[in-house]
Design an enzyme around this catalytic site. Structure first.
Site, PDB file in Angstrom:
ATOM      1  CG  ASP A   6      -2.296   0.508   0.951  1.00 51.57           C
ATOM      2  OD1 ASP A   6      -2.608   0.734  -0.230  1.00 51.57           O
ATOM      3  OD2 ASP A   6      -3.062   0.701   1.910  1.00 51.57           O
ATOM      4  N   GLY A  46      -6.150   9.891   9.176  1.00 49.24           N
ATOM      5  CA  GLY A  46      -4.737   9.547   9.091  1.00 49.24           C
ATOM      6  C   GLY A  46      -4.034  10.008   7.829  1.00 49.24           C
ATOM      7  CB  ALA A  47      -0.631  11.170   7.166  1.00 51.53           C
ATOM      8  CD1 TRP A  48      -0.496  10.464   2.076  1.00 52.19           C
ATOM      9  CD2 TRP A  48       1.594   9.698   2.250  1.00 52.19           C
ATOM     10  NE1 TRP A  48       0.354  11.486   1.739  1.00 52.19           N
ATOM     11  CE2 TRP A  48       1.645  11.041   1.834  1.00 52.19           C
ATOM     12  CE3 TRP A  48       2.796   9.004   2.434  1.00 52.19           C
ATOM     13  CZ2 TRP A  48       2.847  11.716   1.604  1.00 52.19           C
ATOM     14  CZ3 TRP A  48       3.985   9.672   2.205  1.00 52.19           C
ATOM     15  CH2 TRP A  48       3.996  11.004   1.793  1.00 52.19           C
ATOM     16  CG  ASN A  49       3.727   9.162   7.359  1.00 52.82           C
ATOM     17  OD1 ASN A  49       2.579   9.071   7.802  1.00 52.82           O
ATOM     18  ND2 ASN A  49       4.661   9.866   7.967  1.00 52.82           N
ATOM     19  CE  LYS A  69     -10.027  10.990   5.043  1.00 47.97           C
ATOM     20  NZ  LYS A  69      -9.144  10.381   4.018  1.00 47.97           N
ATOM     21  CB  THR A  98      -4.931  18.998   6.164  1.00 52.09           C
ATOM     22  OG1 THR A  98      -4.575  18.845   4.792  1.00 52.09           O
ATOM     23  CG2 THR A  98      -6.137  18.142   6.467  1.00 52.09           C
ATOM     24  CD  GLU A 116       0.719  14.333  17.066  1.00 56.20           C
ATOM     25  OE1 GLU A 116       1.796  14.783  16.640  1.00 56.20           O
ATOM     26  OE2 GLU A 116       0.486  14.182  18.271  1.00 56.20           O
ATOM     27  N   GLY A 138       2.973  18.737  10.245  1.00 63.72           N
ATOM     28  CA  GLY A 138       4.276  18.590   9.597  1.00 63.72           C
ATOM     29  C   GLY A 138       5.424  19.215  10.376  1.00 63.72           C
ATOM     30  CB  CYS A 173       5.582  14.100  10.635  1.00 61.97           C
ATOM     31  SG  CYS A 173       5.524  12.846  11.928  1.00 61.97           S
ATOM     32  N   GLY A 232       1.342  21.575  15.504  1.00 64.20           N
ATOM     33  CA  GLY A 232       0.123  21.024  16.086  1.00 64.20           C
ATOM     34  C   GLY A 232       0.047  21.130  17.595  1.00 64.20           C
ATOM     35  CD  GLU A 289      -1.376  10.795  17.584  1.00 59.89           C
ATOM     36  OE1 GLU A 289      -0.410  10.607  16.831  1.00 59.89           O
ATOM     37  OE2 GLU A 289      -2.547  10.569  17.267  1.00 59.89           O
TER      38      GLU A 289
HETATM   39  P1  NDP Z   1      -2.811  15.706   4.256  1.00 54.36           P
HETATM   40  O1  NDP Z   1      -2.900  16.868   5.176  1.00 54.36           O
HETATM   41  O2  NDP Z   1      -2.930  15.933   2.813  1.00 54.36           O
HETATM   42  O3  NDP Z   1      -3.955  14.639   4.624  1.00 54.36           O
HETATM   43  C1  NDP Z   1      -4.086  14.080   5.917  1.00 54.36           C
HETATM   44  C2  NDP Z   1      -5.455  13.440   6.043  1.00 54.36           C
HETATM   45  O4  NDP Z   1      -6.460  14.455   6.111  1.00 54.36           O
HETATM   46  C3  NDP Z   1      -5.828  12.555   4.841  1.00 54.36           C
HETATM   47  O5  NDP Z   1      -6.572  11.453   5.294  1.00 54.36           O
HETATM   48  C4  NDP Z   1      -6.674  13.509   4.029  1.00 54.36           C
HETATM   49  O6  NDP Z   1      -7.515  12.851   3.125  1.00 54.36           O
HETATM   50  C5  NDP Z   1      -7.439  14.235   5.115  1.00 54.36           C
HETATM   51  N1  NDP Z   1      -7.990  15.526   4.753  1.00 54.36           N
HETATM   52  C6  NDP Z   1      -7.607  16.364   3.752  1.00 54.36           C
HETATM   53  N2  NDP Z   1      -8.355  17.493   3.786  1.00 54.36           N
HETATM   54  C7  NDP Z   1      -9.212  17.374   4.829  1.00 54.36           C
HETATM   55  C8  NDP Z   1     -10.224  18.235   5.385  1.00 54.36           C
HETATM   56  N3  NDP Z   1     -10.499  19.430   4.889  1.00 54.36           N
HETATM   57  N4  NDP Z   1     -10.903  17.798   6.470  1.00 54.36           N
HETATM   58  C9  NDP Z   1     -10.620  16.588   7.015  1.00 54.36           C
HETATM   59  N5  NDP Z   1      -9.684  15.740   6.531  1.00 54.36           N
HETATM   60  C10 NDP Z   1      -8.983  16.127   5.449  1.00 54.36           C
HETATM   61  O7  NDP Z   1      -1.464  14.962   4.629  1.00 54.36           O
HETATM   62  P2  NDP Z   1      -0.780  13.725   3.897  1.00 54.36           P
HETATM   63  O8  NDP Z   1      -1.709  12.564   3.939  1.00 54.36           O
HETATM   64  O9  NDP Z   1      -0.253  14.191   2.591  1.00 54.36           O
HETATM   65  O10 NDP Z   1       0.411  13.392   4.886  1.00 54.36           O
HETATM   66  C11 NDP Z   1       1.610  14.095   4.904  1.00 54.36           C
HETATM   67  C12 NDP Z   1       1.602  15.154   5.990  1.00 54.36           C
HETATM   68  O11 NDP Z   1       1.301  14.552   7.235  1.00 54.36           O
HETATM   69  C13 NDP Z   1       2.948  15.810   6.162  1.00 54.36           C
HETATM   70  O12 NDP Z   1       2.806  17.198   6.333  1.00 54.36           O
HETATM   71  C14 NDP Z   1       3.482  15.188   7.439  1.00 54.36           C
HETATM   72  O13 NDP Z   1       4.401  15.971   8.098  1.00 54.36           O
HETATM   73  C15 NDP Z   1       2.233  14.982   8.216  1.00 54.36           C
HETATM   74  N6  NDP Z   1       2.445  13.945   9.224  1.00 54.36           N
HETATM   75  C16 NDP Z   1       2.490  14.297  10.554  1.00 54.36           C
HETATM   76  C17 NDP Z   1       2.749  13.346  11.522  1.00 54.36           C
HETATM   77  C18 NDP Z   1       2.764  13.711  12.975  1.00 54.36           C
HETATM   78  O14 NDP Z   1       2.569  12.820  13.799  1.00 54.36           O
HETATM   79  N7  NDP Z   1       2.983  14.947  13.364  1.00 54.36           N
HETATM   80  C19 NDP Z   1       3.030  11.944  11.163  1.00 54.36           C
HETATM   81  C20 NDP Z   1       2.906  11.690   9.750  1.00 54.36           C
HETATM   82  C21 NDP Z   1       2.647  12.666   8.825  1.00 54.36           C
HETATM   83  P3  NDP Z   1      -6.944  12.402   1.672  1.00 54.36           P
HETATM   84  O15 NDP Z   1      -5.461  12.441   1.712  1.00 54.36           O
HETATM   85  O16 NDP Z   1      -7.465  11.044   1.534  1.00 54.36           O
HETATM   86  O17 NDP Z   1      -7.484  13.377   0.699  1.00 54.36           O
END
Ligand code: NDP
Length: 487
Positions: free
Chosen positions: A93, A149-152, A175, A231, A249, A251, A283, A457, A461
């Protein structure tokens, strides 16, 4: 290669499909193959998940804490038993190498379930002596938690949110990122198998709009997001309209400060881990590596020599160190920053472009890249890249390093390498970051709270601190004597 789940969503203890939702494809980033096709949750499906979570909350919040803990402990055991299967799924994935997913994803999720499963029995209030009467407090859950959640680290993020939420007696609608929809469904299965009542942990698939609908739902009490700063701002704004509790949480652009008296090999190891692990998609990565001038040449020499040993390749081969990036748009973004670094005048030490990997012509691979002589004003030193791009900056004095390290809107993490422990403690005390390391980097044991300062943020956690963000305190005054009134 297929990893098609039973259905797209998991609601009320069972798999549900809703084919009126738009199709959602998950691709293996090493080959571009579609490994699963799901459907985005429609508003009706999202509402059904929240309604199930409301019903689940009634049952779960009334379940004795010790029983809640037993369910989490059993789920942790199930994740451990299925670690290889779950790791392979996560590799397909996300594209992250199996060498990493075997130890860092479901395994970290299981640790988290264990930790919070053990903690449920300790969730007590306090007794307050008021003289003739007394008060006590009860620690109570919040209600339905929307977790996004994010994808990493898909299953790790799902566990880091679900475990403290469930330990406190909340129910959850999770989600995942649209890019990595699969492993959260496996967590839902494991929790059901462990005895979690129906509706207490639900998974819905979708994009940002799905998350936004969830965040604005009136029956959701708390939102916990892992994602980017833009976001996070949108989610906080939307949550404010109904005064929901929020954990963000977000970036980072974290500093890793290496003093002249540090052990060079350890500092190089940490800089590699802090920039190239998970193909740089972490992150808390220490992407601004400040190196004191006396050690700079030795550091860069060993860094280049050791980075040349990194094996890029088949993510399912356990010898592979570095896999592809998660998506084409993420790869394009990372490549554009590599180009920008050269244009801004940074010196390319190694890497700098797309990587060719034999047998994976369509793979989203990029070279681990190091820029030296980076200046603070350059965009590569200010903006989060979220790929394997290390910026090395040099400095003269401790005060200078601290001031420059803090000159960012982010504040997720920071690291210090020094042979002088007094200096290590002094410097981390002066750094504006939620998680700091001395003489190591990026270790995040579940016992240690994790979260950001400034735009990275708020809320925490992991650790006991997470309990504060998934529960609320009720104060109860108990009168033992007569009630006096004026008339
Ligand atoms: P995004 O901010 O693009 O997305 C995060 C999640 O939020 C996804 O599930 C996304 O859906 C969803 N989302 C997007 N827009 C909205 C909205 N308006 N309302 C509610 N949910 C929404 O991040 P990425 O997935 O690209 O992940 C990378 C980012 O995450 C980096 O900035 C990284 O630093 C941060 N991160 C932070 C961590 C921490 O613990 N501090 C750990 C890991 C990553 P979808 O993507 O499906 O459109």
């Amino acid at each position: 290669m297929r990893a098609q789940p039973t259905a797209s969503h998991y609601i009320n203890g069972e798999y549900i499909d809703d084919e009126s939702g738009a199709p959602l494809e998950s691709r293996y980033p090493a080959t571009g193959e579609v490994i699963a096709t799901l459907n985005v949750a429609t508003h009706a499906t999202i509402n059904a998940a929240v309604a199930a979570a409301r019903r689940g909350f009634k049952v779960w919040s009334a379940t004795p804490p010790a029983e809640r803990g037993q369910v989490l402990l059993r789920a942790a055991q199930i994740l451990r038993e299925k670690n290889r299967e779950l790791s392979e799924l996560e590799t397909l994935d996300t594209g992250k190498p199996l060498q990493e997913t075997l130890v860092a994803d479901a395994a970290s999720g299981a640790d988290c379930l264990d930790y919070f499963g053990g903690l449920t029995r300790t969730l007590t209030g306090e007794h307050i002596d008021l003289g003739g009467s007394f008060a006590y407090t009860r620690r109570e859950p919040l209600g339905v938690v929307a977790a996004i959640g994010a994808w990493n680290y898909p299953i790790q993020i799902a566990c880091w949110k679900a475990a403290p939420a469930l330990a406190c007696g909340n129910s959850v609608v999770f989600k995942p990122s649209e890019l990595t929809p699969l492993s959260a469904l496996k967590l839902a299965e494991a929790l059901s198998e462990a005895g979690l009542p129906e509706g207490v942990f639900n998974v819905i698939q979708g994009l940002g709009e799905t998350g936004a609908h969830l965040v604005s739902h009136p029956d959701v009490a708390k939102v916990s997001l892992t994602g980017s700063v833009p976001t996070g701002i949108r989610v906080a704004e939307a949550a404010a309209k109904t005064l929901k509790h929020v954990t963000l949480e977000l970036g980072g652009k974290s500093p890793l400060i290496i003093f002249d008296d540090a052990d060079v090999e350890n500092a190089v190891s940490a800089a590699i881990n802090a920039n190239f692990y998970s193909t740089g998609q972490i992150c808390s990565n220490g992407t601004r590596v400040f190196v004191q001038k006396g050690i700079k040449d030795a550091f860069l020499k060993r860094l280049a020599e050791r980075t040349a040993l990194a094996r890029l390749g088949d993510p399912l081969d356990e010898e592979t160190h570095i896999g592809p990036l998660v998506s084409e748009s993420q790869m394009d973004k990372v490549l554009s920053y590599m180009k920008l670094g050269a244009e801004e005048g940074a010196r390319l030490v190694c890497g700098g472009g797309r990587a060719e990997v034999q047998g994976f012509a369509e793979g989203l691979f990029v070279e681990p890249t190091v820029f030296a002589d980076v200046a603070d004003h350059m965009r590569i030193a200010r903006e989060e890249i979220f790929g394997p791009v290390m910026c090395v900056l040099d400095f003269d004095t401790e005060d200078e390093a601290v001031a420059r390290a803090n000159a960012t809107e982010f504040g997720l993490a920071a690291g210090v390498f020094t042979g002088n422990l007094a200096r290590g403690h002094r410097v981390v005390a002066a750094l504006h970051a939620g998680t700091c390391w001395i003489n190591t980097y990026n270790l995040t044991p579940i016992e240690m709270p994790f979260g950001g300062y400034k735009h990275s943020g708020f809320g925490r956690e992991n650790g006991h601190a997470a309990i504060e963000h998934y529960s609320q305190i009720k104060s109860v005054y108990v009168e033992l004597g007569n009630v006096e009134s004026a008339y």
